[in-house]
Design an enzyme around this catalytic site. Sequence first.
Site, PDB file in Angstrom:
ATOM      1  N   ASP A  44      23.895  20.170  11.649  1.00 42.10           N
ATOM      2  CA  ASP A  44      24.770  20.200  12.833  1.00 42.10           C
ATOM      3  C   ASP A  44      24.616  19.022  13.792  1.00 42.10           C
ATOM      4  O   ASP A  44      23.492  18.614  14.097  1.00 42.10           O
ATOM      5  CB  ASP A  44      24.460  21.437  13.686  1.00 42.10           C
ATOM      6  CG  ASP A  44      24.325  22.708  12.896  1.00 42.10           C
ATOM      7  OD1 ASP A  44      24.581  22.695  11.694  1.00 42.10           O
ATOM      8  OD2 ASP A  44      23.951  23.723  13.500  1.00 42.10           O
ATOM      9  N   TRP A  68      16.955  20.738   3.602  1.00 42.64           N
ATOM     10  CA  TRP A  68      16.606  21.309   4.911  1.00 42.64           C
ATOM     11  C   TRP A  68      15.109  21.587   4.992  1.00 42.64           C
ATOM     12  O   TRP A  68      14.499  22.050   4.025  1.00 42.64           O
ATOM     13  CB  TRP A  68      17.400  22.613   5.122  1.00 42.64           C
ATOM     14  CG  TRP A  68      17.350  23.126   6.517  1.00 42.64           C
ATOM     15  CD1 TRP A  68      18.236  22.839   7.521  1.00 42.64           C
ATOM     16  CD2 TRP A  68      16.387  24.026   7.078  1.00 42.64           C
ATOM     17  NE1 TRP A  68      17.868  23.489   8.673  1.00 42.64           N
ATOM     18  CE2 TRP A  68      16.739  24.230   8.432  1.00 42.64           C
ATOM     19  CE3 TRP A  68      15.251  24.672   6.595  1.00 42.64           C
ATOM     20  CZ2 TRP A  68      16.011  25.057   9.297  1.00 42.64           C
ATOM     21  CZ3 TRP A  68      14.512  25.489   7.449  1.00 42.64           C
ATOM     22  CH2 TRP A  68      14.900  25.672   8.779  1.00 42.64           C
ATOM     23  N   ARG A 168      21.085  32.081  18.875  1.00 41.70           N
ATOM     24  CA  ARG A 168      20.843  30.634  18.801  1.00 41.70           C
ATOM     25  C   ARG A 168      22.043  29.775  19.195  1.00 41.70           C
ATOM     26  O   ARG A 168      23.146  30.261  19.361  1.00 41.70           O
ATOM     27  CB  ARG A 168      20.398  30.262  17.383  1.00 41.70           C
ATOM     28  CG  ARG A 168      21.353  30.633  16.270  1.00 41.70           C
ATOM     29  CD  ARG A 168      20.774  30.231  14.907  1.00 41.70           C
ATOM     30  NE  ARG A 168      21.586  30.649  13.801  1.00 41.70           N
ATOM     31  CZ  ARG A 168      21.463  31.815  13.162  1.00 41.70           C
ATOM     32  NH1 ARG A 168      20.552  32.692  13.540  1.00 41.70           N
ATOM     33  NH2 ARG A 168      22.264  32.105  12.148  1.00 41.70           N
ATOM     34  N   GLU A 222      27.758  31.338  14.918  1.00 44.96           N
ATOM     35  CA  GLU A 222      26.876  30.197  15.130  1.00 44.96           C
ATOM     36  C   GLU A 222      27.619  29.149  15.949  1.00 44.96           C
ATOM     37  O   GLU A 222      28.845  29.059  15.920  1.00 44.96           O
ATOM     38  CB  GLU A 222      26.451  29.595  13.784  1.00 44.96           C
ATOM     39  CG  GLU A 222      25.605  30.545  12.946  1.00 44.96           C
ATOM     40  CD  GLU A 222      24.986  29.874  11.715  1.00 44.96           C
ATOM     41  OE1 GLU A 222      23.763  30.026  11.524  1.00 44.96           O
ATOM     42  OE2 GLU A 222      25.710  29.212  10.952  1.00 44.96           O
ATOM     43  N   TRP A 298      26.596  24.402   4.098  1.00 43.20           N
ATOM     44  CA  TRP A 298      25.438  25.029   3.458  1.00 43.20           C
ATOM     45  C   TRP A 298      25.736  25.316   1.997  1.00 43.20           C
ATOM     46  O   TRP A 298      26.869  25.636   1.642  1.00 43.20           O
ATOM     47  CB  TRP A 298      25.069  26.334   4.176  1.00 43.20           C
ATOM     48  CG  TRP A 298      24.623  26.087   5.585  1.00 43.20           C
ATOM     49  CD1 TRP A 298      25.325  26.364   6.724  1.00 43.20           C
ATOM     50  CD2 TRP A 298      23.391  25.478   6.000  1.00 43.20           C
ATOM     51  NE1 TRP A 298      24.600  25.955   7.821  1.00 43.20           N
ATOM     52  CE2 TRP A 298      23.421  25.426   7.411  1.00 43.20           C
ATOM     53  CE3 TRP A 298      22.277  24.983   5.330  1.00 43.20           C
ATOM     54  CZ2 TRP A 298      22.363  24.884   8.161  1.00 43.20           C
ATOM     55  CZ3 TRP A 298      21.235  24.440   6.069  1.00 43.20           C
ATOM     56  CH2 TRP A 298      21.282  24.404   7.468  1.00 43.20           C
TER      57      TRP A 298
HETATM   58  C1  FRU Z   1      24.358  26.091  11.742  1.00 46.01           C
HETATM   59  C2  FRU Z   1      22.892  26.485  11.890  1.00 46.01           C
HETATM   60  C3  FRU Z   1      22.587  26.900  13.310  1.00 46.01           C
HETATM   61  C4  FRU Z   1      21.112  26.637  13.415  1.00 46.01           C
HETATM   62  C5  FRU Z   1      20.947  25.383  12.578  1.00 46.01           C
HETATM   63  C6  FRU Z   1      19.631  25.297  11.863  1.00 46.01           C
HETATM   64  O1  FRU Z   1      24.618  25.237  10.686  1.00 46.01           O
HETATM   65  O2  FRU Z   1      22.580  27.505  10.977  1.00 46.01           O
HETATM   66  O3  FRU Z   1      22.959  28.212  13.611  1.00 46.01           O
HETATM   67  O4  FRU Z   1      20.713  26.438  14.736  1.00 46.01           O
HETATM   68  O5  FRU Z   1      22.010  25.381  11.658  1.00 46.01           O
HETATM   69  O6  FRU Z   1      19.433  24.036  11.297  1.00 46.01           O
END
Ligand code: FRU
Length: 490
Positions: A44, A68, A168, A222, A298
């Site tokens: 992000d 990741w 979050r 999100e 993702w």
């Molecule tokens: C969105 C997300 C957010 C989180 C981040 C983690 O792509 O899942 O919700 O903060 O990526 O990297």
Amino acid sequence: MITTKHQAALDQANHEIEKQKDWIKQSPYRLNYHFMAPTGWINDPNGFVQYNGEYQLFYQYYPYDSKWGPMHWGHAKSRDLVHWEHLPVALAPSEPYDSGDVQGYGCFSGSAVVDGNDLVLIYTGHVDGNSPMQVQCIATSKDGVSFEKYEQNPVIAQFPVDGSPDFRDPKVWKHEDKWYMVVGTKKDGKGKAVLYVSKDLKNWEYKGVTAESDGTQGDMWECPDLFPINDTHVLIVSPMYGTQNEKPFYVVGDMDYDQGIFTQKSYKTLDYGFDFYAPQTLIDEKGRRIMIGWMEKWLTKMPSQEHGWAGAMTIPRELVIESGNILKQKPMDELKTLRTDYYNLSNFEVTDLRVISNSYEPVSETIIDVNVKETDASVFGIQLRCSQDGKEKTEILLDLDKKEIVMDREYSGIGEKGISKAPLVEKDGKINLRIFMDTTSVEVFINDGEQVITNRIFPDAQSTQFNVFSKGGKAQIDRFETWKLQSAWN
Ligand code: FRU
């Protein structure tokens, strides 16, 4: 004072970048005018803001691998949103609320605001196994480069009654003399954006659920982003359905700051492509609302991972509402400074397959206007990044019967396959396409950005043919203009 632990984690990350960045530059999949990190994995965009005249872009970053891992905040700045300068990593996991020994942890997504002379980052500290697992934190900088985590972090240590441990991605903005924050969460099968208010960015008062899923809009929200535009407000959400991330959508509605409630009026998909997620906006000094998104998603196939990196950002897009509740995305004007080698064709008819060029510039912008009134074909199509034998290609199809626009990447090369579809709406008897191609991406803006389709493709470097075709009759093309785009990276 930056804590010793934080400084050590930052030093280690910056050192790793220095070691890796030269070989990664050689990857043939590197893009020419899209934002990428120097090494490693990104997702992000975070903390997108203008500070002392310069645009700041932070991003979810794992500098150690092309997948990741514990999340850092990478950082870059730009004067024009086109040419970027990489800066040292801004945040690294280092404290009990954003770091751990095993499993997932890190400085998750968030936003940035300018408070007096300070640049303040607001982010989610995530630690698997902590209770609660996600808390909201801040970090401040006086020079725009080094960030000190607030010693009394977290500033929101518990999720609200209306939320859950998935809590979050704080987005903060100022309205009148107060700071407002929306945070994404879930409860009772519904994605929600919850609202907080503060006078000083440190003490936050909970206001309640500002918006939530109507039952069809996802069970976890999100990266919510809520902002004013003209005399209305827009909410952008990246929704999840179970463990599946789905296409971000936007809602136009009314914001009542006293009650803390956003009322939804209409909602639409923001981008119909596969590779668009977690977008974030800023308002710049010229008053423009600008959005940038993660140009990947993702659980997708990422051929660049073999070359030590993954992830990029979309081109920056200005958001405007010109009439009704339609949010248009317009490629930033600054991108025109990259245009070179102009080529155009005078209006022409397409009755079959027409090869526009065998060596079409892969890094280019192309504008095509289809005159629908003088078209009787059922389909007008474009084939880009085609191999000479026609086996590899990416198609953009205007299906005038089904009223659909399609991007087909079933034969696009070694990347993920799939067909993206958006509704086809003609405007004043024409359909306008603006296509931004980069080495491994295609972004199509339809009718001045009313709809957008963003996809990554990984064709062979030799696949450079560009064709147009029609089916079931003729298609009338009123305008065909194209430019090679210079590289924004040196
Ligand atoms: C969105 C997300 C957010 C989180 C981040 C983690 O792509 O899942 O919700 O903060 O990526 O990297």
